[in-house]
Scaffold this motif. Structure first.
Motif: not given
Length: 99
Positions: A1-27
């Motif tokens: 569960m901790m890994n899932v929580a960490l990955l989701r937090v890191l991904f959410t940060h990437a959606m803000l700071a580097r949206p193309r990395l996180a979401l590709g064309r939907a950046a």
């Protein structure tokens, strides 16, 4: 569960700071989807259904995992997992770690 929580937090940060990395064309949707005032972030980061309701755990692990939100699981495996190496590299860079 901790890994899932960490990955989701890191991904959410990437959606803000580097949206193309996180979401590709939907950046373009990254900042909106990662805004904590919106329902999407709360649903995505909520792991309440991932933890067993009682301890010691008597429910088979397969059932416990399936209790989680299906959409969140689809995002984990369909969106985050394919980007893990780049996401980890971005996170290390954000923290000033140079490998």
């Amino acid at each position: 569960m901790m890994n899932v929580a960490l990955l989701r937090v890191l991904f959410t940060h990437a959606m803000l700071a580097r949206p193309r990395l996180a979401l590709g064309r939907a950046a373009a949707f990254g900042p909106l989807l990662a805004d904590p005032r919106h329902r999407a972030v709360r649903m995505f980061l909520d792991l309440g259904r991932s933890f067993p309701p009682d301890y010691p755990v008597t429910t088979p692990i397969d059932e416990t995992v399936l209790d989680e939100h299906a959409l969140a699981r689809m995002l984990d495996y369909g969106l985050i997992v394919p980007r893990l190496p780049a996401l980890y590299a971005f996170s290390a860079e954000s923290l000033g770690h140079r490998g």
